[in-house]
Design a protein around this motif. Structure first.
Motif, PDB file in Angstrom:
ATOM      1  N   LEU A 139      43.033  49.493  38.714  1.00 31.04           N
ATOM      2  CA  LEU A 139      43.142  48.513  39.792  1.00 31.04           C
ATOM      3  C   LEU A 139      43.688  47.172  39.309  1.00 31.04           C
ATOM      4  CD1 LEU A 139      39.765  49.193  41.653  1.00 31.04           C
ATOM      5  CD2 LEU A 139      41.972  50.361  41.890  1.00 31.04           C
ATOM      6  N   ASN A 140      43.710  46.944  38.001  1.00 28.21           N
ATOM      7  CA  ASN A 140      44.177  45.660  37.481  1.00 28.21           C
ATOM      8  C   ASN A 140      45.659  45.457  37.787  1.00 28.21           C
ATOM      9  OD1 ASN A 140      41.646  45.254  36.416  1.00 28.21           O
ATOM     10  ND2 ASN A 140      42.215  45.814  34.325  1.00 28.21           N
ATOM     11  N   SER A 141      46.025  44.208  38.072  1.00 29.43           N
ATOM     12  CA  SER A 141      47.421  43.891  38.381  1.00 29.43           C
ATOM     13  C   SER A 141      48.325  44.248  37.204  1.00 29.43           C
ATOM     14  CB  SER A 141      47.563  42.404  38.700  1.00 29.43           C
ATOM     15  OG  SER A 141      48.914  42.085  38.947  1.00 29.43           O
ATOM     16  N   GLN A 142      49.456  44.831  37.531  1.00 28.32           N
ATOM     17  CA  GLN A 142      50.444  45.199  36.509  1.00 28.32           C
ATOM     18  C   GLN A 142      51.634  44.243  36.507  1.00 28.32           C
ATOM     19  OE1 GLN A 142      51.426  49.268  37.431  1.00 28.32           O
ATOM     20  NE2 GLN A 142      49.299  49.955  37.242  1.00 28.32           N
ATOM     21  N   ASN A 143      51.620  43.272  37.421  1.00 27.50           N
ATOM     22  CA  ASN A 143      52.755  42.361  37.555  1.00 27.50           C
ATOM     23  C   ASN A 143      52.269  40.922  37.596  1.00 27.50           C
ATOM     24  OD1 ASN A 143      54.985  44.420  38.031  1.00 27.50           O
ATOM     25  ND2 ASN A 143      53.534  44.967  39.647  1.00 27.50           N
ATOM     26  N   ASP A 144      51.488  40.564  36.601  1.00 28.06           N
ATOM     27  CA  ASP A 144      50.961  39.201  36.551  1.00 28.06           C
ATOM     28  C   ASP A 144      51.202  38.630  35.159  1.00 28.06           C
ATOM     29  OD1 ASP A 144      49.148  40.646  35.056  1.00 28.06           O
ATOM     30  OD2 ASP A 144      47.364  39.934  36.098  1.00 28.06           O
ATOM     31  N   ASP A 145      50.487  37.556  34.830  1.00 27.02           N
ATOM     32  CA  ASP A 145      50.658  36.896  33.535  1.00 27.02           C
ATOM     33  C   ASP A 145      49.530  37.217  32.568  1.00 27.02           C
ATOM     34  OD1 ASP A 145      52.968  35.642  34.511  1.00 27.02           O
ATOM     35  OD2 ASP A 145      51.802  33.991  35.373  1.00 27.02           O
ATOM     36  N   ASN A 146      48.865  38.348  32.789  1.00 26.56           N
ATOM     37  CA  ASN A 146      47.699  38.685  31.985  1.00 26.56           C
ATOM     38  C   ASN A 146      47.993  38.653  30.489  1.00 26.56           C
ATOM     39  OD1 ASN A 146      44.893  39.689  31.782  1.00 26.56           O
ATOM     40  ND2 ASN A 146      45.854  41.544  30.994  1.00 26.56           N
ATOM     41  N   ALA A 147      49.133  39.192  30.076  1.00 19.68           N
ATOM     42  CA  ALA A 147      49.464  39.283  28.651  1.00 19.68           C
ATOM     43  C   ALA A 147      49.717  37.925  28.016  1.00 19.68           C
ATOM     44  CB  ALA A 147      50.691  40.171  28.458  1.00 19.68           C
ATOM     45  N   SER A 148      49.989  36.909  28.838  1.00 16.41           N
ATOM     46  CA  SER A 148      50.317  35.583  28.308  1.00 16.41           C
ATOM     47  C   SER A 148      49.140  34.619  28.345  1.00 16.41           C
ATOM     48  CB  SER A 148      51.477  34.977  29.121  1.00 16.41           C
ATOM     49  OG  SER A 148      52.600  35.825  29.083  1.00 16.41           O
ATOM     50  N   MET A 149      47.982  35.079  28.847  1.00 12.19           N
ATOM     51  CA  MET A 149      46.835  34.189  29.013  1.00 12.19           C
ATOM     52  C   MET A 149      45.719  34.577  28.059  1.00 12.19           C
ATOM     53  SD  MET A 149      47.017  33.929  33.197  1.00 12.19           S
ATOM     54  CE  MET A 149      45.788  32.629  33.380  1.00 12.19           C
ATOM     55  N   ASN A 150      44.717  33.712  27.943  1.00 17.68           N
ATOM     56  CA  ASN A 150      43.627  33.908  26.993  1.00 17.68           C
ATOM     57  C   ASN A 150      42.867  35.197  27.299  1.00 17.68           C
ATOM     58  OD1 ASN A 150      40.837  33.552  25.781  1.00 17.68           O
ATOM     59  ND2 ASN A 150      41.876  31.742  24.985  1.00 17.68           N
ATOM     60  N   GLU A 151      42.573  35.982  26.260  1.00 13.20           N
ATOM     61  CA  GLU A 151      41.946  37.289  26.455  1.00 13.20           C
ATOM     62  C   GLU A 151      40.497  37.196  26.940  1.00 13.20           C
ATOM     63  OE1 GLU A 151      40.488  38.072  21.845  1.00 13.20           O
ATOM     64  OE2 GLU A 151      42.104  39.264  22.694  1.00 13.20           O
ATOM     65  N   ILE A 152      39.875  36.048  26.819  1.00 14.97           N
ATOM     66  CA  ILE A 152      38.485  35.909  27.276  1.00 14.97           C
ATOM     67  C   ILE A 152      38.380  36.149  28.780  1.00 14.97           C
ATOM     68  CG2 ILE A 152      36.566  34.271  27.557  1.00 14.97           C
ATOM     69  CD1 ILE A 152      37.318  33.100  24.857  1.00 14.97           C
ATOM     70  N   THR A 153      39.393  35.698  29.521  1.00 14.52           N
ATOM     71  CA  THR A 153      39.397  35.924  30.969  1.00 14.52           C
ATOM     72  C   THR A 153      40.457  36.960  31.338  1.00 14.52           C
ATOM     73  OG1 THR A 153      40.870  34.019  31.260  1.00 14.52           O
ATOM     74  CG2 THR A 153      38.494  33.636  31.534  1.00 14.52           C
ATOM     75  N   GLU A 154      40.559  38.023  30.536  1.00 13.19           N
ATOM     76  CA  GLU A 154      41.552  39.060  30.797  1.00 13.19           C
ATOM     77  C   GLU A 154      41.220  39.827  32.066  1.00 13.19           C
ATOM     78  OE1 GLU A 154      41.449  42.040  27.774  1.00 13.19           O
ATOM     79  OE2 GLU A 154      39.288  42.347  27.949  1.00 13.19           O
ATOM     80  N   ASN A 155      42.205  40.525  32.582  1.00 13.41           N
ATOM     81  CA  ASN A 155      41.977  41.384  33.743  1.00 13.41           C
ATOM     82  C   ASN A 155      40.874  42.389  33.440  1.00 13.41           C
ATOM     83  OD1 ASN A 155      43.948  40.119  35.218  1.00 13.41           O
ATOM     84  ND2 ASN A 155      45.491  41.727  34.951  1.00 13.41           N
ATOM     85  N   GLY A 156      39.968  42.534  34.391  1.00 17.87           N
ATOM     86  CA  GLY A 156      38.835  43.437  34.232  1.00 17.87           C
ATOM     87  C   GLY A 156      37.567  42.751  33.785  1.00 17.87           C
ATOM     88  N   ALA A 157      37.692  41.563  33.160  1.00 17.34           N
ATOM     89  CA  ALA A 157      36.506  40.820  32.724  1.00 17.34           C
ATOM     90  C   ALA A 157      35.863  40.117  33.918  1.00 17.34           C
ATOM     91  CB  ALA A 157      36.893  39.794  31.662  1.00 17.34           C
ATOM     92  N   LEU A 158      34.630  39.708  33.740  1.00 22.22           N
ATOM     93  CA  LEU A 158      33.986  38.859  34.745  1.00 22.22           C
ATOM     94  C   LEU A 158      34.601  37.471  34.692  1.00 22.22           C
ATOM     95  CD1 LEU A 158      30.208  39.729  34.267  1.00 22.22           C
ATOM     96  CD2 LEU A 158      31.575  40.213  36.299  1.00 22.22           C
ATOM     97  N   ILE A 159      34.896  36.896  35.851  1.00 19.05           N
ATOM     98  CA  ILE A 159      35.285  35.502  35.848  1.00 19.05           C
ATOM     99  C   ILE A 159      34.033  34.686  35.536  1.00 19.05           C
ATOM    100  CG2 ILE A 159      34.887  35.103  38.330  1.00 19.05           C
ATOM    101  CD1 ILE A 159      37.443  33.287  38.180  1.00 19.05           C
ATOM    102  N   PRO A 160      34.105  33.673  34.676  1.00 14.61           N
ATOM    103  CA  PRO A 160      32.908  32.885  34.379  1.00 14.61           C
ATOM    104  C   PRO A 160      32.340  32.218  35.634  1.00 14.61           C
ATOM    105  CG  PRO A 160      34.627  32.468  32.758  1.00 14.61           C
ATOM    106  CD  PRO A 160      35.263  33.272  33.855  1.00 14.61           C
ATOM    107  N   ASN A 161      31.044  32.175  35.721  1.00 10.75           N
ATOM    108  CA  ASN A 161      30.380  31.502  36.842  1.00 10.75           C
ATOM    109  C   ASN A 161      30.583  29.993  36.716  1.00 10.75           C
ATOM    110  OD1 ASN A 161      28.909  31.262  39.191  1.00 10.75           O
ATOM    111  ND2 ASN A 161      27.026  32.136  38.362  1.00 10.75           N
ATOM    112  N   PHE A 162      30.316  29.275  37.801  1.00 10.07           N
ATOM    113  CA  PHE A 162      30.477  27.820  37.798  1.00 10.07           C
ATOM    114  C   PHE A 162      29.422  27.213  38.716  1.00 10.07           C
ATOM    115  CE2 PHE A 162      32.250  23.763  39.247  1.00 10.07           C
ATOM    116  CZ  PHE A 162      32.675  23.204  38.046  1.00 10.07           C
ATOM    117  N   LYS A 163      28.756  26.186  38.220  1.00  4.00           N
ATOM    118  CA  LYS A 163      27.752  25.477  39.013  1.00  4.00           C
ATOM    119  C   LYS A 163      28.303  24.122  39.418  1.00  4.00           C
ATOM    120  CE  LYS A 163      22.931  23.892  38.871  1.00  4.00           C
ATOM    121  NZ  LYS A 163      21.718  23.752  38.017  1.00  4.00           N
TER     122      LYS A 163
END
Length: 569
Positions: free
Chosen positions: A427-451
């Motif tokens: 289900l992960n996007s195949q046409n985005d900038d995933n490969a160029s961005m930090n692996e901590i927030t890679e596709n499939g990971a949880l987005i960090p929570n925010f308060k």
């Protein structure tokens, strides 16, 4: 006929209710939009509540007429609490649960390793939380009683299952006899000995270990903090391990390893349980305290999973799908993630905004998670309960060296359960900038929570919908992005825009605005002005772009649908 116990279970701290059973004098046939969930433990209840949150009607069956006995699934991770928050029960659970952060490994009266679970100011819950399973089920059931989308059927034991095309037929036994129940969707949450799984002759893959453990819940006033205590090779149980956990209401749980020569029924005799508890209390210098036994059982460490969780209209969750060692609190905590992943996908299929093939991605994502956990849990299990003489020699060497040498102490790390990253999800996007961005927030990971400054959490806002999370200095959402969202909404896809405002102002066109500094955006999300994340309804990242690209979201959903249709389990 089925006659579940009608006498309330005995407990030193919890008052059990016996609920009225359900029986039908004629066949029950549900409609195409109703899901039947078999098994009303924590995972079955959570699945029912999440489906109901999506507007799906649920019939929830329990073979028993009361909640489960004893502490059982005792420790719930931060991720589980985030899922239970969506289910609606977390707030009440945390009025009773005991949060904690540290675990101690003790050998020859010396703490040789102290593990600290990381915390963050944006965390909604503590890393780990202790609560007996009967209390947890109580809080979940209170939510079920208030939910008009869920019908609870106590005292209903499923004894046979037959699948024919799009209809699953269940034979159900009750105290008044049996009836037939036909459903278009069946979720099997009926536990480690799943009668549905066994009736379908499905076999699990993985490993069983020789180590057996006794669980003993006792009531005693021990003035210890809420931290995990693991005693390795204690004098009274040489070569084996005992764990101690504090529970609410002055209950303490002892998990101690059995010598292979001792049969489970022998270990559970009152005199042997009493001796083991007294020996442990003596070792820690607390044998002068009075205590009472509440509940006990024996379990074996197993690391097994089905290789497929979806069989046409029958889906498996929790222990019915996999059996995992409790070391690292993996059992129920993995099951909650099953429920969270399955619920939004099944709701999407039932509500016709997603194809039925989407359910195959549930197998892809969650079997992958189970196999990752089995690999991790195997390491912990082989240390806690060495399966061979070679592993025992290695463990004993670590124990001995750890008394004097710092470098071996991290080998005690118990590899706590963590949320799985669906890195390879179809289900992960195949046409985005995933490969160029930090692996901590890679596709499939949880987005960090925010308060936010007013105490609102990102996870509460984005749960249950696809969310386009955009970081912007503008005061208005791009019209082209708004148009994409409108088109997706016209296809009945639940989707919203959440803006992180870098300029301190509300953003017109966003369903919700969070204020964030540029430094926070960079450090927490590796984001700059114009960065966009597409988040699944379960908080996992579906796609990400350094800068918004016209029609990128629409293209991802087109790929999302085609990937779902072409997924291979």
């Amino acid at each position: 006929m089925h006659f579940p116990a009608t006498e309330p279970r005995k407990s030193l701290y919890y008052s059990y209710n016996v609920y009225p059973y359900f029986h039908s004098n004629q066949d029950v046939v549900t409609d195409e939009k109703t899901v039947t969930v078999v098994g009303a433990g924590p995972i079955g209840m959570t699945t029912a509540l999440e489906l109901a949150k999506y507007g799906v009607k649920v019939i929830l069956m329990s073979a028993e007429r009361q909640l489960s006995e004893g502490s059982r699934a005792l420790v719930y991770t931060k991720r589980s609490m985030e899922i239970l928050q969506f289910a609606g029960a977390a707030e009440s659970i945390m009025t009773k649960a005991l949060p904690w952060t540290h675990g101690n490994s003790i050998y020859k009266a010396k703490t040789v390793f102290r593990m600290a679970s990381p915390t963050n100011e944006h965390d909604q819950f503590a890393p780990l939380n202790n609560l007996q399973q009967n209390f947890l089920e109580d809080f979940l059931y209170k939510q079920i009683e208030k939910n008009p989308n869920i019908e609870m059927r106590w005292g209903n034991k499923v004894v046979a299952t037959e699948q024919n095309g799009e209809v699953v037929t269940l034979q159900v036994h009750t105290p008044e006899g049996e009836y037939t129940h036909k459903t278009h969707w069946l979720v099997a949450a009926d536990g480690g000995r799943s009668p549905i799984r066994e009736g379908m002759k499905l076999w699990m893959e993985g490993a069983s270990y020789e180590g057996r453990f006794v669980i003993a819940d006792i009531r005693i006033k021990l003035d210890y903090p809420t931290e995990r205590l693991a005693y390795f090779s204690p004098d009274w149980n040489p070569g084996n391990t005992i764990l101690m956990h504090r529970e609410p209401d002055s209950i303490w749980r002892f998990d101690y390893q059995l010598d292979p020569s001792i049969a489970p029924e022998e270990a559970l005799k009152t005199e042997n349980l009493t001796q083991a508890v007294n020996d442990q209390l003596k070792m820690i210098g607390m044998d002068h305290l009075e205590w009472e036994m509440d509940w006990s059982t024996v379990y074996s460490a197993r690391a097994l999973t089905l290789d497929n969780y979806v069989y046409n209209r029958i889906m498996f969750v929790g222990d019915a799908a996999h059996l995992l060692p409790i070391f690292g609190v993996r059992g129920a905590n993995t099951g909650f993630q099953d429920a969270h992943d399955l619920s939004w996908k099944l709701a999407g299929v039932i509500q016709a905004w997603a194809p039925e093939k989407l359910l195959e991605s549930y197998t892809f994502d969650r079997v992958g998670a189970a196999r990752e956990i089995i690999a991790e849990a195997g390491k912990s299990t082989r240390f806690m309960a060495p399966p061979t003489e070679g592993f025992r020699l290695l463990r004993n060497a670590v124990l001995s060296l750890s008394l004097e040498h710092e470098f071996v102490r991290p080998l005690y790390h118990w590899r706590t359960s963590r949320p799985h990253a669906y890195t390879h999800s179809p289900l992960n996007s195949q046409n985005d900038d995933n490969a160029s961005m930090n692996e901590i927030t890679e596709n499939g990971a949880l987005i960090p929570n925010f308060k936010s400054e007013n105490g609102e959490f990102l996870y509460d806002v984005i749960a249950g919908k696809f969310s386009i999370v955009t970081f912007t200095e503008q005061t208005q959402i791009d019209e082209k992005l708004c148009h994409e969202v409108s088109l997706l909404k016209s296809r009945h896809i639940p989707i919203q825009i959440v803006a992180f405002a870098l300029n301190g102002q509300n953003v017109v066109g966003a369903d919700q605005t969070f204020q964030i500094t540029q430094l926070e955006a960079e450090q927490r999300y590796f984001a700059e002005n114009g960065t966009i994340y597409l988040i699944r309804p379960d908080h996992h990242i579906n796609g990400r772009w350094i800068q918004y690209s016209e029609n990128a979201i629409l293209a991802t959903f087109e790929q999302f649908i085609s990937s779902a249709q072409g997924v291979v389990a």
